[in-house]
Scaffold this motif. Structure first.
Motif, PDB file in Angstrom:
ATOM      1  N   VAL A 140     -32.642  35.504  56.545  1.00  0.00           N
ATOM      2  CA  VAL A 140     -31.828  34.159  56.584  1.00  0.00           C
ATOM      3  C   VAL A 140     -30.778  34.179  56.006  1.00  0.00           C
ATOM      4  CG1 VAL A 140     -33.027  32.654  55.103  1.00  0.00           C
ATOM      5  CG2 VAL A 140     -32.028  31.696  56.932  1.00  0.00           C
ATOM      6  N   ALA A 141     -29.500  33.782  56.595  1.00  0.00           N
ATOM      7  CA  ALA A 141     -28.141  33.588  55.869  1.00  0.00           C
ATOM      8  C   ALA A 141     -27.798  32.113  56.198  1.00  0.00           C
ATOM      9  CB  ALA A 141     -27.128  34.697  56.724  1.00  0.00           C
ATOM     10  N   ILE A 142     -27.188  31.508  55.259  1.00  0.00           N
ATOM     11  CA  ILE A 142     -26.506  30.448  55.494  1.00  0.00           C
ATOM     12  C   ILE A 142     -24.764  30.385  55.102  1.00  0.00           C
ATOM     13  CG2 ILE A 142     -26.282  28.106  54.591  1.00  0.00           C
ATOM     14  CD1 ILE A 142     -29.240  28.449  53.343  1.00  0.00           C
ATOM     15  N   ILE A 143     -24.142  29.894  56.179  1.00  0.00           N
ATOM     16  CA  ILE A 143     -22.652  29.746  55.930  1.00  0.00           C
ATOM     17  C   ILE A 143     -22.270  28.332  55.903  1.00  0.00           C
ATOM     18  CG2 ILE A 143     -22.528  29.575  58.345  1.00  0.00           C
ATOM     19  CD1 ILE A 143     -19.888  31.045  58.399  1.00  0.00           C
ATOM     20  N   HIS A 144     -21.329  28.087  55.036  1.00  0.00           N
ATOM     21  CA  HIS A 144     -20.735  26.900  54.689  1.00  0.00           C
ATOM     22  C   HIS A 144     -19.252  26.922  54.372  1.00  0.00           C
ATOM     23  CE1 HIS A 144     -20.621  22.751  53.468  1.00  0.00           C
ATOM     24  NE2 HIS A 144     -20.626  23.189  51.837  1.00  0.00           N
ATOM     25  N   ASP A 145     -18.509  26.111  55.391  1.00  0.00           N
ATOM     26  CA  ASP A 145     -17.049  26.186  55.172  1.00  0.00           C
ATOM     27  C   ASP A 145     -16.507  27.431  55.439  1.00  0.00           C
ATOM     28  OD1 ASP A 145     -16.733  23.565  52.616  1.00  0.00           O
ATOM     29  OD2 ASP A 145     -16.885  23.494  54.832  1.00  0.00           O
ATOM     30  N   GLY A 146     -17.161  28.144  56.318  1.00  0.00           N
ATOM     31  CA  GLY A 146     -16.800  29.457  56.938  1.00  0.00           C
ATOM     32  C   GLY A 146     -16.919  30.737  56.021  1.00  0.00           C
ATOM     33  N   LYS A 147     -17.674  30.226  54.770  1.00  0.00           N
ATOM     34  CA  LYS A 147     -18.018  31.407  53.863  1.00  0.00           C
ATOM     35  C   LYS A 147     -19.643  31.372  53.804  1.00  0.00           C
ATOM     36  CE  LYS A 147     -14.105  30.867  50.588  1.00  0.00           C
ATOM     37  NZ  LYS A 147     -13.280  30.363  51.690  1.00  0.00           N
TER      38      LYS A 147
ATOM     39  N   GLY B 182     -32.018  34.723  60.879  1.00  0.00           N
ATOM     40  CA  GLY B 182     -31.652  33.161  61.218  1.00  0.00           C
ATOM     41  C   GLY B 182     -30.139  32.990  60.651  1.00  0.00           C
ATOM     42  N   PHE B 183     -29.408  32.471  61.263  1.00  0.00           N
ATOM     43  CA  PHE B 183     -28.018  32.110  60.745  1.00  0.00           C
ATOM     44  C   PHE B 183     -28.004  30.732  60.842  1.00  0.00           C
ATOM     45  CE2 PHE B 183     -24.138  33.749  59.353  1.00  0.00           C
ATOM     46  CZ  PHE B 183     -23.001  33.225  59.963  1.00  0.00           C
ATOM     47  N   LEU B 184     -27.855  30.258  59.769  1.00  0.00           N
ATOM     48  CA  LEU B 184     -27.767  28.601  59.486  1.00  0.00           C
ATOM     49  C   LEU B 184     -26.501  28.282  58.840  1.00  0.00           C
ATOM     50  CD1 LEU B 184     -31.250  28.458  57.799  1.00  0.00           C
ATOM     51  CD2 LEU B 184     -30.737  28.614  60.275  1.00  0.00           C
ATOM     52  N   GLY B 185     -26.306  26.943  58.678  1.00  0.00           N
ATOM     53  CA  GLY B 185     -25.220  26.235  58.453  1.00  0.00           C
ATOM     54  C   GLY B 185     -25.142  24.732  58.795  1.00  0.00           C
ATOM     55  N   PRO B 186     -24.500  24.034  58.049  1.00  0.00           N
ATOM     56  CA  PRO B 186     -24.192  22.471  58.407  1.00  0.00           C
ATOM     57  C   PRO B 186     -23.489  22.614  59.677  1.00  0.00           C
ATOM     58  CG  PRO B 186     -23.298  22.899  56.486  1.00  0.00           C
ATOM     59  CD  PRO B 186     -23.719  24.191  56.736  1.00  0.00           C
ATOM     60  N   ASN B 187     -23.238  21.381  60.234  1.00  0.00           N
ATOM     61  CA  ASN B 187     -22.226  21.289  61.293  1.00  0.00           C
ATOM     62  C   ASN B 187     -20.869  21.690  60.870  1.00  0.00           C
ATOM     63  OD1 ASN B 187     -24.416  18.960  61.489  1.00  0.00           O
ATOM     64  ND2 ASN B 187     -23.773  19.656  63.828  1.00  0.00           N
ATOM     65  N   GLY B 188     -20.168  22.421  61.610  1.00  0.00           N
ATOM     66  CA  GLY B 188     -18.704  22.454  61.465  1.00  0.00           C
ATOM     67  C   GLY B 188     -18.716  23.977  60.468  1.00  0.00           C
TER      68      GLY B 188
ATOM     69  N   ASN C 171     -18.875  38.655  55.265  1.00  0.00           N
ATOM     70  CA  ASN C 171     -19.729  40.049  55.394  1.00  0.00           C
ATOM     71  C   ASN C 171     -21.036  39.883  55.466  1.00  0.00           C
ATOM     72  OD1 ASN C 171     -17.381  42.061  54.264  1.00  0.00           O
ATOM     73  ND2 ASN C 171     -17.343  40.333  52.791  1.00  0.00           N
ATOM     74  N   LEU C 172     -21.751  40.447  56.419  1.00  0.00           N
ATOM     75  CA  LEU C 172     -23.006  40.360  56.926  1.00  0.00           C
ATOM     76  C   LEU C 172     -23.432  41.496  57.563  1.00  0.00           C
ATOM     77  CD1 LEU C 172     -24.997  38.023  57.038  1.00  0.00           C
ATOM     78  CD2 LEU C 172     -24.194  37.700  59.675  1.00  0.00           C
ATOM     79  N   THR C 173     -24.726  41.991  57.150  1.00  0.00           N
ATOM     80  CA  THR C 173     -25.300  43.210  57.907  1.00  0.00           C
ATOM     81  C   THR C 173     -26.777  42.624  58.180  1.00  0.00           C
ATOM     82  OG1 THR C 173     -24.176  44.592  56.344  1.00  0.00           O
ATOM     83  CG2 THR C 173     -26.311  45.291  57.495  1.00  0.00           C
ATOM     84  N   VAL C 174     -27.064  42.958  59.524  1.00  0.00           N
ATOM     85  CA  VAL C 174     -28.535  42.670  59.928  1.00  0.00           C
ATOM     86  C   VAL C 174     -29.125  43.862  60.592  1.00  0.00           C
ATOM     87  CG1 VAL C 174     -29.650  41.397  61.816  1.00  0.00           C
ATOM     88  CG2 VAL C 174     -27.418  40.342  60.880  1.00  0.00           C
ATOM     89  N   PRO C 175     -30.392  44.360  59.735  1.00  0.00           N
ATOM     90  CA  PRO C 175     -31.041  45.728  60.164  1.00  0.00           C
ATOM     91  C   PRO C 175     -31.701  45.362  61.454  1.00  0.00           C
ATOM     92  CG  PRO C 175     -32.200  44.494  58.393  1.00  0.00           C
ATOM     93  CD  PRO C 175     -31.031  43.561  58.645  1.00  0.00           C
ATOM     94  N   ARG C 176     -31.910  46.776  62.183  1.00  0.00           N
ATOM     95  CA  ARG C 176     -32.377  46.751  63.320  1.00  0.00           C
ATOM     96  C   ARG C 176     -34.037  46.064  63.197  1.00  0.00           C
ATOM     97  NH1 ARG C 176     -29.962  50.695  67.542  1.00  0.00           N
ATOM     98  NH2 ARG C 176     -28.019  51.289  66.716  1.00  0.00           N
ATOM     99  N   GLY C 177     -34.489  45.489  64.424  1.00  0.00           N
ATOM    100  CA  GLY C 177     -35.829  45.054  64.371  1.00  0.00           C
ATOM    101  C   GLY C 177     -35.971  44.021  63.564  1.00  0.00           C
TER     102      GLY C 177
END
Lengths: 251, 519
Positions: free
Chosen positions: A207-214, A36-42, A26-32
């Motif tokens: 910035v958002a961080i994703i890890h193991d798909g979450k 940054g969408f970060l996360g480890p490899n995979g 679940n992610l919301t990115v406002p206009r303007g």
């Protein structure tokens, strides 16, 4: 429509075999926003961005870009977004100039306009000396510059970028950063993934961080700084890193 | 890595089984012949040409077909601490993949000789040495040609020369060699007895002794030295330098080339015009495509021309339909990259067609338009060659060839659009020597082409039955209408399939080459 977020992802899921590469995002990115969408490899960054680009179909969940639903309004969305994917979309037996003109025309620009913008973009990215070389002769950084130029030619409202600075030298990276900041000032939204945390820290508002798909973190950069101090520490803490090489006797 | 589906594996397995079963049957027949002492008189005349054919199959056919079996990307392996001698050994072993069929039949011959009580024990050994000679020679030739093919203009001329040279024997058989060649070859029979296949035959049949063995071993050592030397040279070869020598990147593109590239845009609206122009530029610069186009324009002619020019061939079916035969044969050669794997050269860049606001049907249409442009080019090329050679080609025959080829092309485009989506496979446009079709596609083409030929055969059948050109064109018109319907349905199916199979298609097209690639 202008009040709708640039990106709205609801319960997005993508499964490969038995593994969920993206699991209920679940992610919301406002206009303007410079996001940054970060996360480890995979972790699922590239899979997420591919679904946003329409290059991969989610197993479940919804995606809205600029208030338009993917995939039902895909054609309208494509006119409004600019892409710099991880694998470059370059036809390597065209020159840089020919490729940019081609992309412009694919986005609906008239040939004369596309040609003029192609010439100007090559100049802007300091590629005008290489405009007649085939892309197959370009270095990795030069290819990224051309890919970035191609994402700009039709003046999109939303940029989706997967590792845009990878392989780019400091001068080129600086040029690209300045351009992107300029785009954000003009109202565009930038959604990028990168492993270069210093760059993300300097450019991004959120910035958002994703890890193991979450999704494990989604904060404003100001909050990250006021919290643990810097992005790297936050990142390592959130994804649970910290393994050292001491466990291997022979290293 | 894209995994083959179970169905695909089974299908490929069945086709491979059928193919190799035929050669297995040949091996058994060879074994029986070799095991029977009474076959000696027949073997005396049959064995030398048979071994010569094996030599040609191993050394020449891969060059003509621009397909060279499994090969190592040496440069990727050079970073590892592997001795060059081991790399050479690996490369040589991979040459087996070029002529597995020959190995199978040779194994039969060896088995037969071992069962033959009257054969010397060294006879099967001679066959093995002959195979080793071919392995080393094949390695060397591959390395030499691999380097030469990196040079832009050398590549096309070399292939043209090889193709022409390879068809000379057939031409001489049919029209007879010129007198000056006969005079030149006059004193050579003595030399012929020193050729490897002749020496091997003599040893196998028991008429060769120490001298023949020495000569055969000398040939094998020479082949080893040649192969090893060329392999080492290839390791030190700078591909980029070679390519840049024949390229002048800063030079202004010639005005006539720009005019030709810009033609689609004058006729077709964007984005169709943009895509066709891009394809024209891209394909004209892709070494692999230039080679395939050259072979398409030339190979059919050199195959059928001797038949046409023979003393007795003037009235033959081939002679009276020479243009049609040549151009249909060219469709076979061009079919893989223009029709059935239209996105092969684009590779990962195919994604651009899915992220830009262009309907996929327009993308396929652009691919079809560029295919027809090159089909028309080769039609015109062959026609011009016919005029230059003063072959009996009338305006009616030219019109017939165009009509037949265009009718075939409609069906090819229909099937090709589906094949390009379902059987997409990445092809490096810079590699002249790699076969672009998957094994499954190649097997499918063996079934598809005869079916696609049916509408044309019906038209010719109608002409024969009614002895009327009007009947021929009437059936052809019906074929065109049916073809248009098939094309329309196939286009819909391909667009729908692309939406569903997009990820699989893009994954397949994004595959790079590993250190060992198969062709």
């Amino acid at each position: 429509m202008e009040t709708s977020p640039a990106i709205a992802v609801n319960n997005l899921r993508k499964v490969y075999g038995e593994r969920a590469a993206v699991d209920g995002l679940n992610l919301t990115v406002p206009r303007g926003c410079f996001f940054g969408f970060l996360g480890p490899n995979g972790a699922g960054k590239t899979t997420t961005i591919k679904m946003l680009m329409g290059l991969a179909a989610p197993n479940s969940g919804t995606i809205e870009l600029l208030g338009l639903a993917m995939p039902s309004q895909a054609m309208e969305i494509k006119r409004l977004i600019g892409l710099v994917p991880d694998e470059t979309l370059l036809f390597d037996h065209l020159t840089g100039g020919e490729f940019l003109e081609f992309v412009g025309r694919m986005y609906g620009l008239q040939q004369s306009v596309a040609r003029e913008r192609s010439r100007e973009l090559l100049g802007l990215f300091e590629m005008d000396g290489h405009g007649r070389k085939l892309i197959t002769e370009y270095s990795k950084g030069m290819r990224k510059r051309v890919a970035m130029a191609a994402s700009l030619i039709h003046r999109p409202q939303l940029f989706l970028m997967d590792e845009p600075f990878e392989g780019v030298d400091a001068v080129g990276a600086r040029l690209m950063k300045d351009l992107l900041l300029d785009q954000v000032k003009n109202g565009a939204t930038i959604f990028l993934t990168s492993h270069v945390l210093e760059v993300v820290e300097r450019l991004c508002d959120r910035v958002a961080i994703i890890h193991d798909g979450k999704l494990v973190m989604d904060e404003a950069m100001a909050d990250v700084h006021s919290g643990s101090g810097n992005l790297e520490e936050t990142f390592v803490r959130v994804v649970g890193g910290g393994r050292t090489t001491e466990s291997l006797d022979w290293l | 890595m894209v995994r083959a589906s179970a169905g695909s594996v089974i299908f490929t397995g069945i086709i491979s089984l059928l193919w190799y079963s035929a050669f297995l049957a040949g091996a058994v027949a060879t074994a029986v012949a070799m095991a029977n002492p009474a076959s000696q008189p027949i073997l005396k005349s049959a064995l030398p040409p048979a071994l010569f054919l094996a030599f040609l199959y191993w050394q020449v056919f891969p060059v003509i077909m621009a397909s060279n079996g499994a090969a190592m990307d040496i440069r990727r392996l050079m970073v590892y601490p592997v001795p060059r001698s081991q790399l050479f050994g690996l490369e040589t072993l991979l040459r087996i993949s070029v002529a597995v069929e020959v190995m199978v039949v040779t194994a039969g011959a060896v088995a037969g000789l071992l069962c033959n009580r009257e054969a010397k024990l060294t006879a099967p050994l001679a066959l093995l040495v002959f195979m080793i000679f071919n392995l080393f020679l094949s390695t060397g030739i591959k390395q030499v040609l691999g380097r030469w093919l990196e040079r832009k203009y050398v590549r096309e001329m070399l292939v043209l020369g090889i193709v022409l040279a390879a068809t000379l024997p057939q031409a001489f058989l049919v029209i007879g060699p010129p007198q000056w060649i006969l005079k030149l070859l006059g004193p050579l029979p003595a030399v012929f007895s020193l050729l490897p296949w002749k020496l091997t035959s003599q040893i196998v049949l028991g008429s060769g002794g120490g001298k023949e063995w020495l000569a055969l071993l000398a040939w094998t050592i020479a082949a080893y030295l040649f192969g090893r030397r060329q392999f080492d040279r290839s390791l030190d070869f700078d591909i980029e330098a070679a390519r840049s020598e024949t390229r002048a990147p800063e030079r202004e593109a010639s005005a006539w080339a720009e005019r030709i590239f810009g033609l689609p845009t004058r006729i077709l609206p964007d984005p169709l015009g943009a895509m066709v122009e891009m394809e024209l530029r891209f394909l004209s610069r892709a070494p692999r495509f230039r080679l395939v186009l050259l072979m398409g324009c030339v190979l059919g002619q050199v195959l059928w021309l001797p038949q046409t020019m023979s003393r007795h061939g003037g009235e033959s079916v081939i002679a009276s339909n020479y243009l049609t035969f040549c151009t249909l044969y060219a469709l076979l050669i061009l079919g893989d990259c223009l029709f059935f794997n239209a996105f092969g050269f684009d590779r990962a860049a195919t994604q651009l067609f899915f992220v830009t606001p262009v309907h996929f049907s327009q993308v396929l249409l652009a691919k079809n338009v560029i295919a027809m442009i090159f089909v028309t080019f080769q039609l015109c090329f062959v026609t011009v060659v016919c005029f230059v050679l003063r072959l009996p080609v009338s305006p009616a025959k030219i019109g017939e060839a165009f009509a037949v080829v265009y009718t075939c092309s409609i069906f090819l485009m229909a099937m090709g659009n589906l094949g390009s989506v379902y059987q997409a496979r990445a092809v490096n446009p810079a590699q002249s020597w790699r076969n672009s079709a998957s094994a499954k596609l190649q097997a499918s083409l063996m079934l598809i082409y005869p079916v696609l030929a049916l509408p044309i055969l019906l038209a010719y059948g109608a002409r024969y039955a009614f002895e009327s050109q009007a009947a021929f064109y009437g059936v052809l018109l019906i074929d065109v209408l049916i073809g248009a319907g098939v094309y329309w349905v196939a286009m819909d199916s391909a667009v729908e399939a692309a939406g569903v199979k997009m990820e699989k298609m893009l994954t397949a097209l994004g595959q790079g080459d590993g250190p060992v690639v198969s062709s």
